[in-house]
Design a protein around this motif. Structure first.
Motif, mmCIF file in Angstrom:
data_model
loop_
_atom_site.group_PDB
_atom_site.id
_atom_site.type_symbol
_atom_site.label_atom_id
_atom_site.label_comp_id
_atom_site.label_asym_id
_atom_site.label_seq_id
_atom_site.Cartn_x
_atom_site.Cartn_y
_atom_site.Cartn_z
ATOM 1 N N ILE A 1 4.428 8.153 -5.584
ATOM 2 C CA ILE A 1 5.314 7.320 -6.382
ATOM 3 C C ILE A 1 6.700 7.935 -6.558
ATOM 4 O O ILE A 1 7.699 7.210 -6.591
ATOM 5 C CB ILE A 1 4.686 6.987 -7.766
ATOM 6 C CG1 ILE A 1 5.548 5.976 -8.511
ATOM 7 C CG2 ILE A 1 4.467 8.251 -8.572
ATOM 8 C CD1 ILE A 1 5.801 4.688 -7.775
ATOM 9 N N ALA A 2 6.808 9.238 -6.660
ATOM 10 C CA ALA A 2 8.136 9.847 -6.820
ATOM 11 C C ALA A 2 9.005 9.558 -5.597
ATOM 12 O O ALA A 2 10.181 9.169 -5.719
ATOM 13 C CB ALA A 2 8.006 11.350 -7.038
ATOM 14 N N ALA A 3 8.425 9.709 -4.401
ATOM 15 C CA ALA A 3 9.177 9.450 -3.167
ATOM 16 C C ALA A 3 9.481 7.963 -3.018
ATOM 17 O O ALA A 3 10.581 7.583 -2.588
ATOM 18 C CB ALA A 3 8.378 9.946 -1.959
ATOM 19 N N ILE A 4 8.527 7.116 -3.381
ATOM 20 C CA ILE A 4 8.744 5.667 -3.286
ATOM 21 C C ILE A 4 9.856 5.230 -4.228
ATOM 22 O O ILE A 4 10.754 4.458 -3.859
ATOM 23 C CB ILE A 4 7.440 4.906 -3.584
ATOM 24 C CG1 ILE A 4 6.433 5.131 -2.459
ATOM 25 C CG2 ILE A 4 7.719 3.408 -3.772
ATOM 26 C CD1 ILE A 4 5.060 4.582 -2.748
ATOM 27 N N ALA A 5 9.825 5.718 -5.460
ATOM 28 C CA ALA A 5 10.859 5.357 -6.439
ATOM 29 C C ALA A 5 12.236 5.802 -5.964
ATOM 30 O O ALA A 5 13.221 5.049 -6.066
ATOM 31 C CB ALA A 5 10.526 5.984 -7.792
ATOM 32 N N ASN B 1 8.905 -1.893 5.059
ATOM 33 C CA ASN B 1 10.363 -1.900 5.063
ATOM 34 C C ASN B 1 10.826 -1.673 3.629
ATOM 35 O O ASN B 1 10.982 -2.612 2.848
ATOM 36 C CB ASN B 1 10.882 -3.242 5.603
ATOM 37 C CG ASN B 1 12.393 -3.250 5.761
ATOM 38 O OD1 ASN B 1 13.112 -2.524 5.072
ATOM 39 N ND2 ASN B 1 12.884 -4.089 6.668
ATOM 40 N N TRP B 2 11.001 -0.410 3.267
ATOM 41 C CA TRP B 2 11.336 -0.067 1.883
ATOM 42 C C TRP B 2 12.724 -0.577 1.495
ATOM 43 O O TRP B 2 12.958 -0.928 0.337
ATOM 44 C CB TRP B 2 11.244 1.437 1.669
ATOM 45 C CG TRP B 2 9.835 1.953 1.776
ATOM 46 C CD1 TRP B 2 9.283 2.656 2.800
ATOM 47 C CD2 TRP B 2 8.789 1.751 0.811
ATOM 48 N NE1 TRP B 2 7.960 2.915 2.537
ATOM 49 C CE2 TRP B 2 7.630 2.376 1.326
ATOM 50 C CE3 TRP B 2 8.734 1.113 -0.431
ATOM 51 C CZ2 TRP B 2 6.414 2.382 0.635
ATOM 52 C CZ3 TRP B 2 7.531 1.116 -1.112
ATOM 53 C CH2 TRP B 2 6.390 1.740 -0.588
ATOM 54 N N GLU B 3 13.646 -0.645 2.452
ATOM 55 C CA GLU B 3 14.975 -1.170 2.153
ATOM 56 C C GLU B 3 14.893 -2.635 1.751
ATOM 57 O O GLU B 3 15.507 -3.064 0.765
ATOM 58 C CB GLU B 3 15.900 -1.004 3.363
ATOM 59 C CG GLU B 3 17.321 -1.513 3.101
ATOM 60 C CD GLU B 3 18.254 -1.279 4.279
ATOM 61 O OE1 GLU B 3 19.448 -1.661 4.157
ATOM 62 O OE2 GLU B 3 17.805 -0.714 5.299
ATOM 63 N N ALA B 4 14.093 -3.411 2.490
ATOM 64 C CA ALA B 4 13.920 -4.821 2.145
ATOM 65 C C ALA B 4 13.223 -4.974 0.800
ATOM 66 O O ALA B 4 13.588 -5.833 -0.009
ATOM 67 C CB ALA B 4 13.107 -5.519 3.235
ATOM 68 N N GLY C 1 8.197 9.343 -11.492
ATOM 69 C CA GLY C 1 7.586 10.505 -10.852
ATOM 70 C C GLY C 1 7.222 11.576 -11.855
ATOM 71 O O GLY C 1 6.110 12.117 -11.852
ATOM 72 N N ALA C 2 8.162 11.883 -12.741
ATOM 73 C CA ALA C 2 7.918 12.905 -13.764
ATOM 74 C C ALA C 2 6.868 12.447 -14.768
ATOM 75 O O ALA C 2 6.034 13.236 -15.226
ATOM 76 C CB ALA C 2 9.227 13.245 -14.478
ATOM 77 N N VAL C 3 6.889 11.167 -15.116
ATOM 78 C CA VAL C 3 5.928 10.638 -16.097
ATOM 79 C C VAL C 3 4.511 10.702 -15.552
ATOM 80 O O VAL C 3 3.568 11.105 -16.261
ATOM 81 C CB VAL C 3 6.303 9.195 -16.491
ATOM 82 C CG1 VAL C 3 5.167 8.544 -17.273
ATOM 83 C CG2 VAL C 3 7.583 9.188 -17.317
ATOM 84 N N SER D 1 0.849 -1.194 0.000
ATOM 85 C CA SER D 1 0.000 0.000 0.000
ATOM 86 C C SER D 1 0.881 1.239 0.000
ATOM 87 O O SER D 1 1.767 1.389 0.851
ATOM 88 C CB SER D 1 -0.898 0.011 1.240
ATOM 89 O OG SER D 1 -1.509 1.281 1.383
ATOM 90 N N GLY D 2 0.627 2.130 -0.953
ATOM 91 C CA GLY D 2 1.377 3.384 -1.012
ATOM 92 C C GLY D 2 0.646 4.531 -0.349
ATOM 93 O O GLY D 2 1.017 5.694 -0.500
ATOM 94 N N HIS D 3 -0.414 4.205 0.385
ATOM 95 C CA HIS D 3 -1.211 5.245 1.037
ATOM 96 C C HIS D 3 -0.357 6.081 1.993
ATOM 97 O O HIS D 3 -0.545 7.285 2.121
ATOM 98 C CB HIS D 3 -2.372 4.598 1.788
ATOM 99 C CG HIS D 3 -3.280 5.568 2.464
ATOM 100 N ND1 HIS D 3 -4.051 6.475 1.773
ATOM 101 C CD2 HIS D 3 -3.535 5.785 3.781
ATOM 102 C CE1 HIS D 3 -4.741 7.203 2.629
ATOM 103 N NE2 HIS D 3 -4.453 6.805 3.847
ATOM 104 N N VAL D 4 0.582 5.401 2.665
ATOM 105 C CA VAL D 4 1.539 6.090 3.546
ATOM 106 C C VAL D 4 2.924 5.899 2.949
ATOM 107 O O VAL D 4 3.387 4.769 2.788
ATOM 108 C CB VAL D 4 1.478 5.530 4.978
ATOM 109 C CG1 VAL D 4 2.523 6.200 5.848
ATOM 110 C CG2 VAL D 4 0.080 5.719 5.564
ATOM 111 N N GLY D 5 3.589 6.974 2.580
ATOM 112 C CA GLY D 5 4.847 6.890 1.865
ATOM 113 C C GLY D 5 6.075 6.801 2.754
ATOM 114 O O GLY D 5 5.977 6.854 3.988
ATOM 115 N N PRO D 6 7.246 6.671 2.149
ATOM 116 C CA PRO D 6 8.496 6.615 2.895
ATOM 117 C C PRO D 6 8.688 7.878 3.735
ATOM 118 O O PRO D 6 8.320 8.981 3.315
ATOM 119 C CB PRO D 6 9.560 6.528 1.801
ATOM 120 C CG PRO D 6 8.838 6.025 0.594
ATOM 121 C CD PRO D 6 7.456 6.566 0.689
ATOM 122 N N GLY D 7 9.256 7.700 4.901
ATOM 123 C CA GLY D 7 9.517 8.842 5.770
ATOM 124 C C GLY D 7 8.365 9.197 6.682
ATOM 125 O O GLY D 7 8.538 9.976 7.628
#
Length: 415
Positions: free
Chosen positions: A346-350, A326-329, A386-388, A313-319
């Protein structure tokens, strides 16, 4: 047993059945409430040039306007609004306004359906349904009888019998029904049957909205839309709504997009109903996490390429301190990543995935409105996604797939 007699106001009237081809033609709907919400999807499907006139709308109707499926004029009806129209639908709760629209329709020779007074209308909306490219429309003068005949015919087409059958009556309780990714044909047989038995339907915006148009007139439809960045019905209010209607002796169907238990809060709703002592039936649905990529030519797994796929779920992003991911995993996994509810993150996730070792040239596919007539696919890489997304104006709902599987079927699927 004799058939029900028509409503007294329509008795003795014989409508001429005809299928209107409205693609590209101006159609005016006056009123933005539940009646309009139920009728608009079928009108949208015709390709009509739709104009909605109403000072306010339900969240689901607003979403149709925001998606460009109709033009919403946020004001009361005015004389002249039916100019150049081919068809009109009047669906306000003000009889005086409905009468004015009907009068203009008569002057302009525009066929006009009225939700409040069939006898004063020049057109009736039939109980309709679709199966395998066939449209079934039934007119009897009695909406419930029409809906019953429609259901029998459509069900017969679907199971090959063409014989009317009685649905098993349900007592009070709740059914959590997964409606699938958007295409109404992708709901399960059991889900459709329970929906046909409902007294009350509590529907999300992502639930297949065409199914609501097939419901009998007596079914109460409650809009629980959670429009991204807009109005929403709090989860606690949804739980309370399910419980109150079921305790009042109604059979309640909670119609959800995808599967109830895949980021659908189905577990919360089941717990709330169970604590209230209510029986709950859970009907799994086809999850958008696998079906939407498949519809756009992306298998989430492919032999020799990946041994796993992860749905996030990307509802809550990194940070964000609320994040449980666990985005590193995730970055270090070699398999496919499928992101739901992640368009605005998506830009922050990528960037997070690249920072933890995922290659910037990893293929990415974004599939918007998957399995519906509005489906579109946009491709990118982790470095450019992100840009796309911003440049292409991608809006929810969209499923994002990250991994080599994005391109594995490209040549075959796009022929």
């Amino acid at each position: 047993m004799s058939a029900p007699t028509p409503h007294p106001s329509t008795e003795g009237r014989t409508p001429y059945p005809v299928g209107l081809l409205l693609a590209g033609r101006r159609v005016v709907v006056v009123g933005g409430g539940q009646v309009a919400q139920r009728r608009l999807p079928a009108l949208i499907a015709t390709g009509a040039e739709l104009h909605l006139i109403s000072p306010s709308t339900t969240p689901a109707v607003q979403a149709m306007a925001d998606a460009g499926e109709l033009t919403w004029h946020a004001r009361p009806y005015q004389d002249g609004d039916l100019a150049d129209a081919w068809y009109a639908l009047v669906a306000t709760d003000d009889p005086a306004v409905n009468a004015r629209v009907s009068a203009e329709a008569d002057r302009e020779r525009v066929f006009c359906a009225r939700s409040d007074d069939a006898a004063a209308a020049t057109a009736w909306t039939p109980a309709s349904g679709r199966d395998a490219g066939a449209t079934v429309a039934v007119l009897t003068g009695d909406p419930r009888h029409s809906a019953g005949l429609r259901d029998a015919i459509v069900d017969g087409l679907r199971d090959g019998s063409l014989a009317a059958r009685q649905y098993r009556a349900h007592g009070a309780g709740v059914a959590l029904v997964g409606g699938g990714p958007g295409d109404p044909d992708l709901i399960t047989v059991r889900g459709r049957r329970l929906l046909a038995d409902a007294d009350v339907v509590v529907a999300d915006r992502l639930a297949p909205r065409e199914l609501l148009a097939e419901l009998p007139e007596h079914v109460e439809v409650i809009d629980a839309s959670k429009i991204p960045y807009g109005r929403f019905m709090a989860q606690e209010a949804i739980n309370r709504t399910l419980i109150e209607h079921a305790k009042a002796g109604k059979f309640v169907v909670r119609l959800k997009g995808g599967d109830p238990y895949v980021f659908g809060r189905g577990g919360e709703e089941l717990l709330a109903c169970a604590e209230a002592g209510l029986p709950v039936t859970v009907v799994p649905g086809i999850s958008s996490s696998i079906s939407v990529p498949a519809a756009a030519g992306v298998p989430v797994t492919h032999r020799g390429m990946t041994h796993e796929f992860t749905v996030i779920s990307g509802h809550v992003g990194p940070g964000d301190e609320r994040s449980l991911t666990n985005w590193e995993a995730a970055a270090k996994m070699s398999g496919t990543l499928v992101l739901l509810m992640a368009v605005d993150k998506i830009a922050a996730i990528a960037a997070e995935l690249v920072a933890h070792g995922r290659a910037g040239d990893t293929p990415v596919a974004i599939v918007q409105e998957g399995t519906t007539a509005a489906q579109r696919r946009v491709d990118a890489t982790l470095a450019t996604v992100g840009a796309v997304v911003e440049a292409e104006g991608i809006k929810p709902p969209a499923v994002i797939v990250i991994g080599d599987v994005v391109n594995v079927l490209a040549a075959a699927f796009r022929k």
